[in-house]
Structures are given as C-alpha cells and as structure tokens.
Design a protein around this motif. Structure first.
Motif, PDB file in Angstrom:
ATOM      1  N   THR A 178       0.734  -1.067  -0.057  1.00  0.00           N
ATOM      2  CA  THR A 178      -0.084  -0.100   0.076  1.00  0.00           C
ATOM      3  C   THR A 178       0.783   1.446   0.129  1.00  0.00           C
ATOM      4  O   THR A 178       0.188   2.263  -0.460  1.00  0.00           O
ATOM      5  N   GLU A 179       2.138   1.128   0.197  1.00  0.00           N
ATOM      6  CA  GLU A 179       3.170   2.249   0.427  1.00  0.00           C
ATOM      7  C   GLU A 179       4.286   2.085  -0.550  1.00  0.00           C
ATOM      8  O   GLU A 179       4.979   1.256  -0.186  1.00  0.00           O
ATOM      9  N   SER A 180       4.464   2.753  -1.528  1.00  0.00           N
ATOM     10  CA  SER A 180       5.613   2.647  -2.441  1.00  0.00           C
ATOM     11  C   SER A 180       6.719   3.465  -2.099  1.00  0.00           C
ATOM     12  O   SER A 180       6.708   4.602  -1.675  1.00  0.00           O
TER      13      SER A 180
END
Length: 142
Positions: A72-74
């Motif tokens: 969900t977090e790049s």
C-alpha cells in the motif's frame, strides 16, 4: 541462561553467491550469515525468528535503514522476509530477505547494502562503510 552479546561472523551476499547483481523482475535475494556469540566468544544459538527481528538491511554508505515492503505504500527500495528460504542445518545461521525496487520511483538505480544487527542490551553492530564489518552487496535496478 545467558544471551548473545556479539557476533563472530557477519556477512551479506546475494542468493546467487555474488556481491553484485541485477534485480530479477522486481526483486533480488540477499542472504545474511550471522554467528551470535556469548560474552566469552562462544557460539550462541538464537532462534531464526529472533535473528530476523534483530537484523536490518541498511544503506552501506550512510547507514540508513531500508524500509520493509508494503503493497500500500510505495518506496523506492524496500525489503521483505523471504518465504522460500531454508538455512543449512549445522552451518552458520542464515536469514534471507528479498530486496525490491519500485520502478514508480525513478531515483537511484544502484544501491550498496550492508547490515545492522541489534544485539540485546548492547550497541548495534554494523556491516557498513564505517562499521566493524565491511561485507556488502551492490544491486542495480533496470
């Protein structure tokens, strides 16, 4: 029963056995060999799950921690615990991480990684440019 206070071996290598490599698809395996010792320098058995909790991949030059991978977090570079790794019994304990590069962040394409080991109740040990140990791997993303 005592605890481990240091390590007698700390090395990092790609799962190919090399110190330099290209990412295959979006990740590459990094294997860390670590031999915990007690205060007398004797080998000390530490559960593999505890080693995973104590070891972090870091930037070899500046010592910054590599963040854990999140769907969900790049992050440009990140790691996740390898699900398919079985260390060789009777040998130096090993753990494996998969290093990922997110192509969405077109930053630095080559990174050199070392290791930070959080030894219980002691200062952390480093395999880095300024650390006690000097083992590293260099990864290139294309």
């Amino acid at each position: 029963m005592g605890s481990w206070t240091s390590v007698s071996k700390l090395t990092v290598i790609l799962d190919s056995g090399q110190h330099q490599g290209l990412l295959n698809q979006d990740q590459i395996g990094v294997v860390i060999s670590i031999q915990p010792t007690d205060e007398d320098g004797n080998e000390f058995v530490v559960d593999i799950s505890d080693l995973y909790k104590s070891v972090n991949l870091i930037d070899f030059v500046d010592g910054s921690l590599l963040p854990e991978y999140s769907e969900t977090e790049s992050k440009e570079w990140s790691w996740e615990k390898a699900k398919d790794f079985t260390p060789n019994p009777g040998m130096t304990p090993q753990i494996k991480y998969n290093v990922r590069h997110t192509v969405f962040n077109p930053g630095r394409k080559v990174r050199t990684f070392g290791v930070r080991v959080g030894v219980p109740n002691k200062k952390a040990l480093y395999s880095s440019q300024n650390g006690t140990y000097q083992s590293s791997v260099q990864v290139e993303a294309r």
